[in-house]
Structure formats: structure tokens, C-alpha cells
Design a protein around this motif. Structure first.
Motif, PDB file in Angstrom:
ATOM      1  N   LYS A   1       0.864  -1.185   0.000  1.00  0.00           N
ATOM      2  CA  LYS A   1       0.000   0.000   0.000  1.00  0.00           C
ATOM      3  C   LYS A   1       0.902   1.237   0.000  1.00  0.00           C
ATOM      4  O   LYS A   1       1.623   1.487   0.979  1.00  0.00           O
ATOM      5  CB  LYS A   1      -0.919  -0.007   1.219  1.00  0.00           C
ATOM      6  CG  LYS A   1      -1.864  -1.196   1.272  1.00  0.00           C
ATOM      7  CD  LYS A   1      -2.778  -1.111   2.487  1.00  0.00           C
ATOM      8  CE  LYS A   1      -3.621  -2.370   2.645  1.00  0.00           C
ATOM      9  NZ  LYS A   1      -4.539  -2.582   1.513  1.00  0.00           N
ATOM     10  N   PRO A   2       0.898   2.024  -1.065  1.00  0.00           N
ATOM     11  CA  PRO A   2       1.821   3.166  -1.177  1.00  0.00           C
ATOM     12  C   PRO A   2       1.702   4.178  -0.043  1.00  0.00           C
ATOM     13  O   PRO A   2       2.684   4.854   0.285  1.00  0.00           O
ATOM     14  CB  PRO A   2       1.431   3.805  -2.519  1.00  0.00           C
ATOM     15  CG  PRO A   2       0.743   2.716  -3.273  1.00  0.00           C
ATOM     16  CD  PRO A   2       0.049   1.881  -2.251  1.00  0.00           C
ATOM     17  N   ASP A   3       0.519   4.278   0.556  1.00  0.00           N
ATOM     18  CA  ASP A   3       0.324   5.269   1.610  1.00  0.00           C
ATOM     19  C   ASP A   3       0.472   4.687   3.016  1.00  0.00           C
ATOM     20  O   ASP A   3       0.185   5.374   4.004  1.00  0.00           O
ATOM     21  CB  ASP A   3      -1.056   5.923   1.471  1.00  0.00           C
ATOM     22  CG  ASP A   3      -2.190   4.899   1.524  1.00  0.00           C
ATOM     23  OD1 ASP A   3      -1.906   3.684   1.382  1.00  0.00           O
ATOM     24  OD2 ASP A   3      -3.363   5.305   1.693  1.00  0.00           O
ATOM     25  N   SER A   4       0.927   3.451   3.139  1.00  0.00           N
ATOM     26  CA  SER A   4       1.108   2.854   4.463  1.00  0.00           C
ATOM     27  C   SER A   4       2.330   3.456   5.156  1.00  0.00           C
ATOM     28  O   SER A   4       3.240   4.002   4.514  1.00  0.00           O
ATOM     29  CB  SER A   4       1.272   1.334   4.367  1.00  0.00           C
ATOM     30  OG  SER A   4       2.547   1.001   3.840  1.00  0.00           O
ATOM     31  N   GLU A   5       2.343   3.351   6.462  1.00  0.00           N
ATOM     32  CA  GLU A   5       3.486   3.867   7.225  1.00  0.00           C
ATOM     33  C   GLU A   5       4.764   3.124   6.853  1.00  0.00           C
ATOM     34  O   GLU A   5       5.845   3.730   6.763  1.00  0.00           O
ATOM     35  CB  GLU A   5       3.208   3.737   8.726  1.00  0.00           C
ATOM     36  CG  GLU A   5       4.265   4.410   9.586  1.00  0.00           C
ATOM     37  CD  GLU A   5       3.962   4.372  11.070  1.00  0.00           C
ATOM     38  OE1 GLU A   5       4.568   5.164  11.817  1.00  0.00           O
ATOM     39  OE2 GLU A   5       3.112   3.547  11.487  1.00  0.00           O
TER      40      GLU A   5
ATOM     41  N   ASN B   1      10.087   2.853   4.003  1.00  0.00           N
ATOM     42  CA  ASN B   1      10.964   2.305   2.968  1.00  0.00           C
ATOM     43  C   ASN B   1      11.395   3.373   1.958  1.00  0.00           C
ATOM     44  O   ASN B   1      12.506   3.312   1.415  1.00  0.00           O
ATOM     45  CB  ASN B   1      10.264   1.153   2.236  1.00  0.00           C
ATOM     46  CG  ASN B   1      10.357  -0.164   2.987  1.00  0.00           C
ATOM     47  OD1 ASN B   1      11.288  -0.383   3.765  1.00  0.00           O
ATOM     48  ND2 ASN B   1       9.404  -1.047   2.765  1.00  0.00           N
ATOM     49  N   ARG B   2      10.539   4.340   1.701  1.00  0.00           N
ATOM     50  CA  ARG B   2      10.883   5.405   0.757  1.00  0.00           C
ATOM     51  C   ARG B   2      11.866   6.413   1.351  1.00  0.00           C
ATOM     52  O   ARG B   2      12.809   6.835   0.689  1.00  0.00           O
ATOM     53  CB  ARG B   2       9.619   6.157   0.313  1.00  0.00           C
ATOM     54  CG  ARG B   2       8.772   5.443  -0.704  1.00  0.00           C
ATOM     55  CD  ARG B   2       7.758   6.399  -1.323  1.00  0.00           C
ATOM     56  NE  ARG B   2       6.905   7.046  -0.313  1.00  0.00           N
ATOM     57  CZ  ARG B   2       5.730   6.558   0.078  1.00  0.00           C
ATOM     58  NH1 ARG B   2       5.276   5.417  -0.440  1.00  0.00           N
ATOM     59  NH2 ARG B   2       4.995   7.201   0.982  1.00  0.00           N
ATOM     60  N   ASP B   3      11.633   6.790   2.614  1.00  0.00           N
ATOM     61  CA  ASP B   3      12.336   7.951   3.165  1.00  0.00           C
ATOM     62  C   ASP B   3      13.541   7.625   4.042  1.00  0.00           C
ATOM     63  O   ASP B   3      14.449   8.460   4.178  1.00  0.00           O
ATOM     64  CB  ASP B   3      11.362   8.803   3.985  1.00  0.00           C
ATOM     65  CG  ASP B   3      10.223   9.361   3.144  1.00  0.00           C
ATOM     66  OD1 ASP B   3      10.344   9.360   1.901  1.00  0.00           O
ATOM     67  OD2 ASP B   3       9.200   9.782   3.738  1.00  0.00           O
ATOM     68  N   ALA B   4      13.566   6.448   4.645  1.00  0.00           N
ATOM     69  CA  ALA B   4      14.602   6.152   5.635  1.00  0.00           C
ATOM     70  C   ALA B   4      15.982   5.951   5.020  1.00  0.00           C
ATOM     71  O   ALA B   4      16.971   5.880   5.751  1.00  0.00           O
ATOM     72  CB  ALA B   4      14.202   4.919   6.452  1.00  0.00           C
ATOM     73  N   VAL B   5      16.068   5.866   3.705  1.00  0.00           N
ATOM     74  CA  VAL B   5      17.379   5.727   3.071  1.00  0.00           C
ATOM     75  C   VAL B   5      18.130   7.056   3.045  1.00  0.00           C
ATOM     76  O   VAL B   5      19.343   7.087   2.823  1.00  0.00           O
ATOM     77  CB  VAL B   5      17.242   5.179   1.632  1.00  0.00           C
ATOM     78  CG1 VAL B   5      16.635   3.791   1.656  1.00  0.00           C
ATOM     79  CG2 VAL B   5      16.397   6.113   0.770  1.00  0.00           C
ATOM     80  N   SER B   6      17.410   8.147   3.295  1.00  0.00           N
ATOM     81  CA  SER B   6      18.057   9.459   3.207  1.00  0.00           C
ATOM     82  C   SER B   6      17.963  10.280   4.488  1.00  0.00           C
ATOM     83  O   SER B   6      18.624  11.311   4.614  1.00  0.00           O
ATOM     84  CB  SER B   6      17.442  10.269   2.061  1.00  0.00           C
ATOM     85  OG  SER B   6      16.043  10.427   2.247  1.00  0.00           O
ATOM     86  N   LYS B   7      17.120   9.839   5.447  1.00  0.00           N
ATOM     87  CA  LYS B   7      16.962  10.626   6.672  1.00  0.00           C
ATOM     88  C   LYS B   7      16.372   9.766   7.786  1.00  0.00           C
ATOM     89  O   LYS B   7      15.861   8.665   7.537  1.00  0.00           O
ATOM     90  CB  LYS B   7      16.059  11.830   6.418  1.00  0.00           C
ATOM     91  CG  LYS B   7      14.636  11.457   6.022  1.00  0.00           C
ATOM     92  CD  LYS B   7      13.777  12.700   5.778  1.00  0.00           C
ATOM     93  CE  LYS B   7      12.353  12.312   5.395  1.00  0.00           C
ATOM     94  NZ  LYS B   7      11.494  13.505   5.158  1.00  0.00           N
ATOM     95  N   ASP B   8      16.441  10.286   9.005  1.00  0.00           N
ATOM     96  CA  ASP B   8      15.775   9.639  10.132  1.00  0.00           C
ATOM     97  C   ASP B   8      14.269   9.840   9.985  1.00  0.00           C
ATOM     98  O   ASP B   8      13.804  10.966   9.756  1.00  0.00           O
ATOM     99  CB  ASP B   8      16.225  10.259  11.451  1.00  0.00           C
ATOM    100  CG  ASP B   8      17.688   9.986  11.756  1.00  0.00           C
ATOM    101  OD1 ASP B   8      18.229   9.029  11.180  1.00  0.00           O
ATOM    102  OD2 ASP B   8      18.279  10.730  12.556  1.00  0.00           O
ATOM    103  N   VAL B   9      13.519   8.755  10.114  1.00  0.00           N
ATOM    104  CA  VAL B   9      12.068   8.811   9.950  1.00  0.00           C
ATOM    105  C   VAL B   9      11.407   8.440  11.279  1.00  0.00           C
ATOM    106  O   VAL B   9      11.660   7.363  11.822  1.00  0.00           O
ATOM    107  CB  VAL B   9      11.586   7.863   8.835  1.00  0.00           C
ATOM    108  CG1 VAL B   9      10.063   7.882   8.743  1.00  0.00           C
ATOM    109  CG2 VAL B   9      12.211   8.242   7.506  1.00  0.00           C
ATOM    110  N   LYS B  10      10.583   9.344  11.783  1.00  0.00           N
ATOM    111  CA  LYS B  10       9.858   9.045  13.016  1.00  0.00           C
ATOM    112  C   LYS B  10       8.642   8.207  12.686  1.00  0.00           C
ATOM    113  O   LYS B  10       7.888   8.520  11.760  1.00  0.00           O
ATOM    114  CB  LYS B  10       9.422  10.331  13.716  1.00  0.00           C
ATOM    115  CG  LYS B  10       8.828  10.071  15.101  1.00  0.00           C
ATOM    116  CD  LYS B  10       8.734  11.331  15.934  1.00  0.00           C
ATOM    117  CE  LYS B  10       8.269  11.013  17.353  1.00  0.00           C
ATOM    118  NZ  LYS B  10       8.287  12.196  18.227  1.00  0.00           N
TER     119      LYS B  10
END
Length: 206
Positions: A77-81, A86-95
Motif C-alpha cells: 500500500k503506497p500510503d502505508s506507514e 521504505n521510501r524515506d529512511a534511506v536518506s533521513k531519520d524517519v519518526k
């Protein structure tokens, strides 16, 4: 002796009367079951209750929670947490939510206990497989990604409840632990509902 016999006979008649009374007012307790397709599998809830409407209400609470977990933790699901992670944590800390953070923490604990045999970063390669359509990646596709499969690439910060991937090719999939987590929550919901006899299953996790 005759008096004793008469007393015993009276007790026996009273017992028979009580039996007939209960027989004329039966308790309609029964098993109630429902199955739904959630989390990419068949979810089944079965419980014992003497009130059909209350039983269905309790089952609905479990199913609703299963859908909530799926909406949060599905990698499809593209809008799942989880997809956002998976999209953002490769470049920054994700809360992330407390629930997701604790589940990933638990997954890493299992990875340590199994010396890496259980590893949610398998998805770094696993996403290339399509088992239903018998599709698998080529060796050339697999080779550069194998190094991403390592739970040590997940940097967890409990204080800030953030996660970061230390390898840009890392992806995670909670399919090996999320269903069991959802089943445990389902049983907890039924216990709060006052249910004492139940079975909850999701994709083999019971």
C-alpha cells in the motif's frame, strides 16, 4: 428408615423438577465464525458466546484492527506507514508510530536470537519475487542487492523513535512477524470483550 426413604424420594423429585425447568429454558450458546481476506491472506475468527449479536460485535472489532494493521504495515500500500519508511529512511531519520517501532525492535531481537536467519531486510531482494506468477529475479539482479540483507543496516533511535537505513538499497517487510502480532492483538481484544474460548488465525499464525 421409612422417613429417610421418603426424604430421599422428595429430593429426587425436586432434582427432576429442576432438570425439567432448565430443559424448558435452554441456553443457546454456540460457536460463531467469520472469515475475511485481510493482509493478503485469509483471516479467521471463531469464538464461543451465548449472544449472537455480541459475538458478531467482538469479531468485528478484531477484523477492524486487522485492517488497521494492514493499512499501516503493508509494503504493497503506497500510503502505508511502512511504505513511507521504505521510501524515506534511506536518506533521513524517519519518526514512526510507537506500534511500528516496537514491532521492528522485536523483529531485530528475533534476528539476534536466530543469528540472522530471521531478517526483515530480506525484502531488499524479496520485492523482486512474484511467487504467484512464478517470477524470480536473475542472478545479475540479485548479486548487487544481497549485501543489503542485514538487520544491522537498521539504525533505531528509541529516544526519538526514529529509524534510518544505513544502506540505500535496504527495504523491510514485516510479513514474517506482523500477522502473528495482529493475531496476538486479536486475542487481547476478545479477552477485553469477555470472550474465554476463541481461535484467531491469519495466514498460518494462530
Amino acid at each position: 428408615m421409612l422417613l429417610l426413604f421418603k426424604q430421599q424420594k422428595q429430593v429426587g423429585l425436586m432434582g427432576l423438577a429442576l432438570l425439567l425447568l432448565f430443559a424448558s429454558h435452554p441456553v443457546y450458546a454456540d460457536w460463531h465464525k467469520q472469515e475475511q481476506a485481510i493482509m493478503g491472506t485469509s483471516v479467521s475468527v471463531e469464538l464461543w458466546h451465548d449472544n449472537r449479536l455480541q459475538a458478531q460485535k467482538c469479531i468485528s472489532l478484531v477484523m477492524d484492527n486487522m485492517r488497521r494493521i494492514d493499512a499501516s504495515m503493508s509494503p504493497f500500500k503506497p500510503d502505508s506507514e511502512l511504505s513511507r519508511l521504505n521510501r524515506d529512511a534511506v536518506s533521513k531519520d524517519v519518526k514512526v508510530s510507537k506500534e511500528l517501532f516496537q514491532l521492528i525492535e522485536r523483529a531485530n531481537e528475533v534476528s539476534v536470537m536466530t543469528e540472522g536467519r530471521f531478517d526483515i531486510t530480506f525484502a531488499s531482494v524479496g520485492y523482486l519475487y512474484d511467487y504467484r506468477n512464478a517470477v524470480r529475479p536473475s542472478d545479475d539482479q540479485l548479486k548487487p542487492l544481497l549485501g543489503a540483507i542485514n538487520f544491522h543496516h537498521l539504525q533505531l533511535n528509541p529516544q526519538n523513535r526514529t529509524i534510518r537505513y544505513l544502506n540505500p538499497q535496504v527495504r523491510i517487510d514485516l510479513g514474517g512477524i506482523a500477522k502473528g502480532f495482529a493475531v496476538d492483538q486479536g486475542i487481547a481484544i476478545l479477552q477485553k470483550c469477555g470472550i474465554k474460548h476463541a481461535l484467531v488465525s491469519a495466514g498460518g499464525d494462530s
